[in-house]
Motif scaffolding. Structure first.
Motif, PDB file in Angstrom:
ATOM      1  N   VAL A 182       0.745  -1.319  -0.040  1.00 34.73           N
ATOM      2  CA  VAL A 182      -0.010   0.096   0.215  1.00 34.73           C
ATOM      3  C   VAL A 182       0.421   1.334  -0.049  1.00 34.73           C
ATOM      4  CG1 VAL A 182      -1.896   1.175   1.009  1.00 34.73           C
ATOM      5  CG2 VAL A 182      -1.711  -1.323   1.510  1.00 34.73           C
ATOM      6  N   SER A 183       0.873   2.134  -1.005  1.00 37.65           N
ATOM      7  CA  SER A 183       1.593   3.410  -1.206  1.00 37.65           C
ATOM      8  C   SER A 183       0.641   4.474  -0.477  1.00 37.65           C
ATOM      9  CB  SER A 183       1.989   3.577  -2.490  1.00 37.65           C
ATOM     10  OG  SER A 183       2.418   4.829  -2.576  1.00 37.65           O
ATOM     11  N   SER A 184       1.103   5.199   0.455  1.00 38.66           N
ATOM     12  CA  SER A 184       0.259   6.268   0.958  1.00 38.66           C
ATOM     13  C   SER A 184       0.959   7.381   1.409  1.00 38.66           C
ATOM     14  CB  SER A 184      -0.448   5.657   2.059  1.00 38.66           C
ATOM     15  OG  SER A 184      -1.274   6.556   2.689  1.00 38.66           O
ATOM     16  N   HIS A 185       0.321   8.520   1.465  1.00 39.21           N
ATOM     17  CA  HIS A 185       1.235   9.670   2.218  1.00 39.21           C
ATOM     18  C   HIS A 185       0.618  10.003   3.722  1.00 39.21           C
ATOM     19  CE1 HIS A 185      -2.228  11.587   0.465  1.00 39.21           C
ATOM     20  NE2 HIS A 185      -2.082  12.671   1.466  1.00 39.21           N
ATOM     21  N   LEU A 186      -0.327   9.105   4.215  1.00 34.61           N
ATOM     22  CA  LEU A 186      -1.054   9.589   5.474  1.00 34.61           C
ATOM     23  C   LEU A 186      -0.456   8.738   6.483  1.00 34.61           C
ATOM     24  CD1 LEU A 186      -4.857   9.195   4.180  1.00 34.61           C
ATOM     25  CD2 LEU A 186      -3.478  11.288   4.812  1.00 34.61           C
ATOM     26  N   SER A 281       6.515   8.955  17.213  1.00 32.86           N
ATOM     27  CA  SER A 281       5.485   8.732  16.015  1.00 32.86           C
ATOM     28  C   SER A 281       6.288   8.430  15.015  1.00 32.86           C
ATOM     29  CB  SER A 281       4.418  10.061  15.894  1.00 32.86           C
ATOM     30  OG  SER A 281       5.322  10.930  15.159  1.00 32.86           O
ATOM     31  N   LEU A 282       5.465   7.751  14.061  1.00 33.65           N
ATOM     32  CA  LEU A 282       5.842   7.261  12.593  1.00 33.65           C
ATOM     33  C   LEU A 282       6.161   8.567  11.740  1.00 33.65           C
ATOM     34  CD1 LEU A 282       6.523   5.538  10.450  1.00 33.65           C
ATOM     35  CD2 LEU A 282       4.009   5.195   9.795  1.00 33.65           C
ATOM     36  N   GLU A 283       5.350   9.611  11.930  1.00 38.41           N
ATOM     37  CA  GLU A 283       5.394  10.936  11.199  1.00 38.41           C
ATOM     38  C   GLU A 283       6.788  11.637  11.489  1.00 38.41           C
ATOM     39  OE1 GLU A 283       2.959  15.026   9.860  1.00 38.41           O
ATOM     40  OE2 GLU A 283       2.160  13.696  11.544  1.00 38.41           O
ATOM     41  N   GLU A 284       7.164  11.542  12.925  1.00 41.78           N
ATOM     42  CA  GLU A 284       8.249  12.255  13.311  1.00 41.78           C
ATOM     43  C   GLU A 284       9.544  11.527  12.541  1.00 41.78           C
ATOM     44  OE1 GLU A 284       6.778  13.979  17.481  1.00 41.78           O
ATOM     45  OE2 GLU A 284       7.700  12.043  17.364  1.00 41.78           O
ATOM     46  N   ALA A 285       9.449  10.199  12.587  1.00 34.64           N
ATOM     47  CA  ALA A 285      10.602   9.516  12.165  1.00 34.64           C
ATOM     48  C   ALA A 285      10.707   9.689  10.614  1.00 34.64           C
ATOM     49  CB  ALA A 285      10.377   7.997  12.320  1.00 34.64           C
TER      50      ALA A 285
END
Length: 302
Positions: A182-186, A281-285
């Motif tokens: 799954v490709s995603s930017h979320l 968080s995943l976003e921070e990483a």
């Protein structure tokens, strides 16, 4: 299983994919992440044989996908929900796919029901919302009951109920032993959905590992602190080597754990109203590890 080995794709002087090597295994949901322009969509097209690689190989269960007849029985894919004939009905669109891939026509009604489009089966696709087109695209991917599934930004246009449904669908497909890519930017959705991650930037591989490993490698745990004396406590924490950010009187602290922060507050006579450890968080990483691989950045981040 999808195996990518030294995969490279150049368009003139531009390298869209640069010696990518990774494996997408069955039985889990693998998220495919990267900044805009990272080469994600190109990689998916290479996997499906829609573009030819400049060099390197990509196989699905040991063979190039373009060598397989009746492709929907081997790989189901949603790359662009808008890439359908708007004058056809949903039923006619799926029936054409079924006939061309020798899939039993009974599957059309089954997948329409699974994605919640039974009542819209006779409507022309041109009148569908983006969310309905996404559901139709997912139905097309499921039509051949394939062992491998690829999705490019499948959550675009879906309402919260639709997002929850897709999240559960992907997990169920993986639990059945299928390969789900799954490709995603979320980032928030990948945190709830993916087991593994493949992360790319400017066409090159950044990471291929579990979600937990990626988050731990790229980000740092922090501690949220609420106190009526933030300035006093911030000074004490900074003196001990912590990094302190203040917003609205609350502190976010990295570099010291909650126990040490509590000890310093007690020593300086500072009362605490909150002391909560927050995992990275995943976003921070993601932001940290892809910072130097961003193709298109706003002026504020350069």
């Amino acid at each position: 299983m999808i195996e990518v080995r030294e995969l490279t794709k150049r368009y003139g002087g531009t390298t869209a994919v640069d010696r990518l090597t990774f494996t997408v295994r069955p039985g889990r949901v693998t998220g495919f992440l990267g900044p805009n322009g990272a080469g994600k969509s190109t990689t998916l097209r290479l996997i499906l044989g829609l573009n030819a690689p400049t060099s390197g190989t990509v196989t699905v269960h040991g063979r190039p996908f373009r060598d397989r007849l009746r492709g929907l029985r081997h790989v189901g894919a949603l790359l662009d929900a808008g890439d359908v004939h708007g004058g056809r009905t949903a039923r006619a669109h799926l029936t054409a796919l079924a006939v061309s891939n020798r899939v039993p026509r009974a599957r059309v009604a089954e997948v329409l029901a699974e994605v919640g489009l039974t009542d819209a089966a006779g409507r022309r696709i041109g009148g569908f919302s983006l969310g309905m087109r996404q559901r139709l695209g997912i139905a097309g991917a499921l039509l051949g009951d394939p062992p491998v599934l690829l999705f490019d930004e499948p959550l675009n246009g879906l309402d919260p109920e639709g997002v929850k449904w897709v999240r559960g669908l992907f997990r169920r497909l993986a639990a059945e032993g299928r390969t789900v890519f799954v490709s995603s930017h979320l980032m928030s959705e990948m945190e709830h959905t993916a087991d593994e991650l493949v992360v790319v930037g400017r066409g090159s591989l950044i990471a291929a590992e579990s979600l937990a490993e990626f988050a731990a490698r790229g980000g740092s745990a922090s501690v949220a602190v609420a106190t009526p004396e933030p300035a006093v406590l911030a000074a004490a924490l900074t003196a001990e080597g912590a990094v302190v950010r203040e917003a609205g009187g609350d502190l976010t602290v990295t570099g010291l754990d909650a126990a040490r922060i509590g000890e310093l507050a007690l020593r300086h006579g500072v009362p605490l109203h909150q002391l909560t450890t927050r995992a990275a968080s995943l976003e921070e990483a993601f932001m940290e590890l892809t910072a130097d691989r961003v193709e298109y950045a706003s002026g504020a981040t350069r």
